[in-house]
Design a protein around this motif. Structure first.
Motif, PDB file in Angstrom:
ATOM      1  N   LEU A  83      72.047  35.730  21.244  1.00  0.00           N
ATOM      2  CA  LEU A  83      70.787  34.989  21.266  1.00  0.00           C
ATOM      3  C   LEU A  83      70.678  34.144  22.526  1.00  0.00           C
ATOM      4  N   ARG A  84      71.778  33.531  22.940  1.00  0.00           N
ATOM      5  CA  ARG A  84      71.755  32.750  24.184  1.00  0.00           C
ATOM      6  C   ARG A  84      71.393  33.627  25.380  1.00  0.00           C
ATOM      7  N   ARG A  85      71.955  34.846  25.414  1.00  0.00           N
ATOM      8  CA  ARG A  85      71.632  35.749  26.529  1.00  0.00           C
ATOM      9  C   ARG A  85      70.171  36.180  26.463  1.00  0.00           C
ATOM     10  N   ALA A  86      69.710  36.562  25.265  1.00  0.00           N
ATOM     11  CA  ALA A  86      68.329  37.029  25.118  1.00  0.00           C
ATOM     12  C   ALA A  86      67.330  35.910  25.415  1.00  0.00           C
ATOM     13  N   PHE A  87      67.579  34.719  24.867  1.00  0.00           N
ATOM     14  CA  PHE A  87      66.660  33.606  25.092  1.00  0.00           C
ATOM     15  C   PHE A  87      66.690  33.159  26.551  1.00  0.00           C
ATOM     16  N   GLY A  88      67.859  33.189  27.170  1.00  0.00           N
ATOM     17  CA  GLY A  88      67.960  32.856  28.598  1.00  0.00           C
ATOM     18  C   GLY A  88      67.118  33.805  29.439  1.00  0.00           C
ATOM     19  N   ALA A  89      67.176  35.096  29.110  1.00  0.00           N
ATOM     20  CA  ALA A  89      66.366  36.089  29.831  1.00  0.00           C
ATOM     21  C   ALA A  89      64.881  35.818  29.611  1.00  0.00           C
ATOM     22  N   PRO A 164      69.495  19.224  33.708  1.00  0.00           N
ATOM     23  CA  PRO A 164      70.444  20.258  34.128  1.00  0.00           C
ATOM     24  C   PRO A 164      71.779  20.191  33.391  1.00  0.00           C
ATOM     25  N   GLY A 165      72.138  19.019  32.871  1.00  0.00           N
ATOM     26  CA  GLY A 165      73.396  18.880  32.149  1.00  0.00           C
ATOM     27  C   GLY A 165      73.290  19.176  30.668  1.00  0.00           C
ATOM     28  N   CYS A 166      72.116  19.620  30.209  1.00  0.00           N
ATOM     29  CA  CYS A 166      71.908  19.831  28.781  1.00  0.00           C
ATOM     30  C   CYS A 166      72.017  21.308  28.408  1.00  0.00           C
ATOM     31  N   GLY A 167      71.025  22.103  28.755  1.00  0.00           N
ATOM     32  CA  GLY A 167      71.079  23.534  28.483  1.00  0.00           C
ATOM     33  C   GLY A 167      70.579  23.976  27.117  1.00  0.00           C
ATOM     34  N   LEU A 168      70.007  23.058  26.316  1.00  0.00           N
ATOM     35  CA  LEU A 168      69.509  23.457  25.002  1.00  0.00           C
ATOM     36  C   LEU A 168      68.145  24.133  25.117  1.00  0.00           C
ATOM     37  N   PHE A 169      67.938  25.165  24.275  1.00  0.00           N
ATOM     38  CA  PHE A 169      66.651  25.848  24.198  1.00  0.00           C
ATOM     39  C   PHE A 169      65.732  25.113  23.218  1.00  0.00           C
TER      40      PHE A 169
END
Length: 202
Positions: A83-89, A164-169
């Motif tokens: 999910l992280r990869r898909a949502f990042g894309a 930039p230090g967070c990364g949450l979707f």
């Protein structure tokens, strides 16, 4: 934040179940890859997939049936990572790779069942009842939520926190669709404080 205390709050900042799942156990400003059994059960309780009573029995499973617990945890980590990869894309407006759908589809296939009304603690709630035994049904609602987000594409308004230090979707459901932070009270406030300090330092 402690991983073994189910009383500690699990921040559900994403606005959609699968987004919150992709974020665990990352907390604003403290992203981590490792997911413990305790953190998984805390998430299932916080997102109301299981009741507190069911959560307690699942928590004990790591001692009574460690193989079953490890199988579910491994499958959960695999789902979360895809999910992280898909949502990042999606955030980068790139294609979602076809192979990323397989862990989602695998759970959707296994977890056939139905919703039932359950009366508990003087209130009604919906609970998923799996056709088959096992623990994979615990991930059914997450897999369904993930599939819906991928199908929606740009309409899901998926974003990543501006810190930039967070990364949450998160899903941007704001009126103007210009939300920048996973949480205004956490990352947004930190940004304001940092900006204020920079201006006054100069």
């Amino acid at each position: 934040m402690p991983s073994d205390d189910l009383a500690s709050p699990v921040p559900l900042l994403g606005g959609r179940l699968a987004i919150d799942f992709a974020n665990i156990p990352s907390y604003p400003g403290n992203p981590r890859q490792h997911l413990s059994w305790e953190e998984l059960i805390a998430f299932l309780q916080a997102s109301q997939i299981v009741s507190a009573e069911r959560g307690s029995s699942l928590l004990a499973l790591s001692g009574s049936d460690p193989d079953a617990a490890q199988r579910l945890l491994s499958r959960s980590v695999r789902l979360r990572d895809v999910l992280r990869r898909a949502f990042g894309a999606m955030v980068r407006k790139e294609e979602v790779a076809r192979e990323w759908a397989e862990p989602i589809n695998q759970i959707l296939r296994i977890t056939e069942g139905h919703d039932e009304l359950v009366f508990e603690a003087n209130s009604w709630r919906m609970e998923f009842r799996a056709r088959e035994g096992g623990l994979d049904w615990l991930l059914a609602a997450i897999a369904r939520s993930a599939a819906e987000i991928i199908v929606e594409g740009a309409q899901a308004r998926l974003r990543i926190c501006g810190n930039p230090g967070c990364g949450l979707f998160f899903s941007d459901n704001s009126r103007t669709h210009r939300r920048r932070w996973c949480s205004m009270a956490i990352c947004g406030n930190r940004h304001k404080v940092a900006g204020f300090a920079r201006r006054h330092a100069s």
